[in-house]
Design a protein around this motif. Structure first.
Motif, PDB file in Angstrom:
ATOM      1  N   GLU A 284    -113.009  59.692  10.081  1.00  0.00           N
ATOM      2  CA  GLU A 284    -112.979  58.265   9.767  1.00  0.00           C
ATOM      3  C   GLU A 284    -113.177  58.018   8.275  1.00  0.00           C
ATOM      4  O   GLU A 284    -112.519  57.151   7.680  1.00  0.00           O
ATOM      5  CB  GLU A 284    -114.060  57.532  10.562  1.00  0.00           C
ATOM      6  N   LEU A 285    -114.069  58.804   7.640  1.00  0.00           N
ATOM      7  CA  LEU A 285    -114.326  58.623   6.212  1.00  0.00           C
ATOM      8  C   LEU A 285    -113.104  59.004   5.385  1.00  0.00           C
ATOM      9  O   LEU A 285    -112.727  58.285   4.458  1.00  0.00           O
ATOM     10  CB  LEU A 285    -115.534  59.456   5.784  1.00  0.00           C
ATOM     11  N   MET A 286    -112.469  60.127   5.700  1.00  0.00           N
ATOM     12  CA  MET A 286    -111.294  60.552   4.940  1.00  0.00           C
ATOM     13  C   MET A 286    -110.137  59.568   5.128  1.00  0.00           C
ATOM     14  O   MET A 286    -109.404  59.268   4.181  1.00  0.00           O
ATOM     15  CB  MET A 286    -110.857  61.947   5.374  1.00  0.00           C
ATOM     16  N   GLU A 287    -109.981  59.067   6.333  1.00  0.00           N
ATOM     17  CA  GLU A 287    -108.921  58.082   6.569  1.00  0.00           C
ATOM     18  C   GLU A 287    -109.208  56.792   5.813  1.00  0.00           C
ATOM     19  O   GLU A 287    -108.289  56.139   5.300  1.00  0.00           O
ATOM     20  CB  GLU A 287    -108.782  57.820   8.069  1.00  0.00           C
ATOM     21  N   LEU A 288    -110.497  56.428   5.702  1.00  0.00           N
ATOM     22  CA  LEU A 288    -110.876  55.250   4.925  1.00  0.00           C
ATOM     23  C   LEU A 288    -110.570  55.461   3.442  1.00  0.00           C
ATOM     24  O   LEU A 288    -110.040  54.564   2.773  1.00  0.00           O
ATOM     25  CB  LEU A 288    -112.365  54.947   5.125  1.00  0.00           C
ATOM     26  N   LEU A 316    -105.029  67.477   3.856  1.00  0.00           N
ATOM     27  CA  LEU A 316    -105.106  68.862   4.305  1.00  0.00           C
ATOM     28  C   LEU A 316    -106.366  69.083   5.140  1.00  0.00           C
ATOM     29  O   LEU A 316    -106.318  69.700   6.215  1.00  0.00           O
ATOM     30  CB  LEU A 316    -105.098  69.794   3.093  1.00  0.00           C
ATOM     31  N   ALA A 317    -107.500  68.573   4.651  1.00  0.00           N
ATOM     32  CA  ALA A 317    -108.762  68.708   5.387  1.00  0.00           C
ATOM     33  C   ALA A 317    -108.705  67.949   6.708  1.00  0.00           C
ATOM     34  O   ALA A 317    -109.197  68.436   7.736  1.00  0.00           O
ATOM     35  CB  ALA A 317    -109.917  68.199   4.530  1.00  0.00           C
ATOM     36  N   LYS A 322    -108.748  67.887  12.549  1.00  0.00           N
ATOM     37  CA  LYS A 322    -108.153  67.368  13.782  1.00  0.00           C
ATOM     38  C   LYS A 322    -107.616  68.505  14.654  1.00  0.00           C
ATOM     39  O   LYS A 322    -107.767  68.489  15.880  1.00  0.00           O
ATOM     40  CB  LYS A 322    -107.033  66.389  13.451  1.00  0.00           C
ATOM     41  N   LEU A 323    -106.994  69.500  14.016  1.00  0.00           N
ATOM     42  CA  LEU A 323    -106.487  70.650  14.768  1.00  0.00           C
ATOM     43  C   LEU A 323    -107.628  71.413  15.409  1.00  0.00           C
ATOM     44  O   LEU A 323    -107.547  71.829  16.581  1.00  0.00           O
ATOM     45  CB  LEU A 323    -105.697  71.564  13.826  1.00  0.00           C
ATOM     46  N   THR A 328    -110.901  72.948  20.170  1.00  0.00           N
ATOM     47  CA  THR A 328    -112.213  73.134  20.788  1.00  0.00           C
ATOM     48  C   THR A 328    -112.540  72.070  21.828  1.00  0.00           C
ATOM     49  O   THR A 328    -113.620  72.095  22.423  1.00  0.00           O
ATOM     50  CB  THR A 328    -113.310  73.127  19.707  1.00  0.00           C
ATOM     51  N   GLY A 329    -111.632  71.101  22.039  1.00  0.00           N
ATOM     52  CA  GLY A 329    -111.859  70.061  23.027  1.00  0.00           C
ATOM     53  C   GLY A 329    -112.742  68.929  22.546  1.00  0.00           C
ATOM     54  O   GLY A 329    -113.084  68.041  23.324  1.00  0.00           O
TER      55      GLY A 329
END
Length: 338
Positions: A284-288, A316-317, A322-323, A328-329
């Protein structure tokens, strides 16, 4: 605050550009704010780095988006004890003041060695605005009684190009994350809106600064003789490794009363917890940060080059996290929790 000195002990470049315009504008505050955030070149066609058209647009953008706010008349709001404690406990004020002091000197030194009048004027104005940022911070810490460690003398850089590259890339990196943290602080409501509004022009000014640096870098590369290009790119790589090392370190110093001051060189990346009382998710922080970065640049001519390093690293991070969460579920767990 320490005076800027060179190796010979003479007064240095800190006040060379004091003649640049800082007079009150006849425009309304709303119009000034709008003009500082929106600009397009009247030049038709592409603005290819290295061309006279690109150089002129770069210089015109920086000059015409100038915001004439004056640090001496900023009305600092009264803070309640809890907010005061939150602000004074942030490990950033020493390094923030010193960073602006170094930036003004390095940019002024680099501008002084340039012959091209357009590029020289733009970077000189950038140096002047860095000095204004330092004045804003100095007046704020004085108003709120925030103790600072003593500033070391500011010394003119021996290698002006290296120093300018360090400052430019550092601002590109820090500003990207600062945009997100600033938005996070505004949404959280832990700081008074008057204080947020006071620093908003400064944040937008940082956007202009890194827009100028990105376009200078593209222009500089384009007009550089081919034989110089490999050495220059090696220096750029060296600067990036230096900044990585710097961001992984903490700086400790002591004030005149013997109180230790810890300066977090990487606060713009690690400081989310200080901006809100809620749990901050990395994604959420990176998307912000990405959204805020896009929003702040949106008003400027899209033909100008944008800084790419920090947004690329964030994407990239994000992709990696997300991957990993899907693998890992954790992604499904987060959805069910929501």
């Amino acid at each position: 605050m320490s005076d800027v000195k060179n190796s010979a002990g003479k007064s240095s470049l800190a006040d060379i550009y004091s003649h640049l315009p800082d007079s009150p504008s006849e425009k309304t505050l709303e119009q000034v704010d709008y003009d500082a955030r929106h600009w397009s070149s009247p030049i038709k066609g592409p603005l290819k780095p290295g061309t006279p058209e690109h150089k002129k647009a770069m210089a015109d953008m920086f000059r015409e988006t100038f915001n004439p706010y004056k640090p001496s008349v900023i009305p600092w709001p009264k803070l309640d004890p809890e907010t005061m404690q939150r602000i004074t406990s942030l490990p950033i004020w020493d390094i923030a003041v010193q960073t602006e002091g170094k930036a003004r000197l390095r940019m002024a030194a680099y501008a002084e060695m340039l012959d091209d009048p357009d590029v020289k004027d733009a970077i000189a104005r950038n140096a002047w605005e860095e000095n204004r940022h330092k004045e804003v911070l100095a007046r704020m810490v004085e108003h709120y009684g925030i103790p600072l460690a003593p500033e070391e003398p500011y010394i003119e850089p021996r290698d002006t190009e290296w120093a300018y590259l360090v400052t430019g890339f550092s601002e590109c990196w820090d500003s990207f994350f600062a945009f997100g943290l600033f938005s996070l602080a505004e949404k959280a409501g832990l700081f008074p809106m008057e204080l947020i509004e006071t620093f908003e022009p400064v944040m937008q000014e940082e956007c202009r600064h890194i827009l100028l640096f990105a376009n200078w870098l593209a222009y500089h590369r384009a007009v550089m003789p081919l034989w110089r290009r490999p050495w220059f790119e090696m220096r750029v790589i060296g600067v990036l490794f230096f900044l990585l090392y710097e961001r992984l370190s903490l700086v400790r110093s002591f004030d005149d009363n013997g109180v230790e001051h810890t300066q977090d060189n990487n606060f713009t990346v690690t400081g989310a917890k200080s901006m809100t009382d809620k749990q901050v998710d990395f994604v959420e922080l990176m998307e912000l940060c990405l959204r805020e970065n896009e929003r702040r640049f949106a008003g400027y001519d899209s033909r100008l080059v944008r800084p790419q390093m920090a947004p690329f690293a964030a994407r990239l991070a994000l992709g990696g996290v997300k991957l990993w969460r899907r693998f890992t579920g954790q992604d499904n767990t987060a959805r069910h929790a929501a």
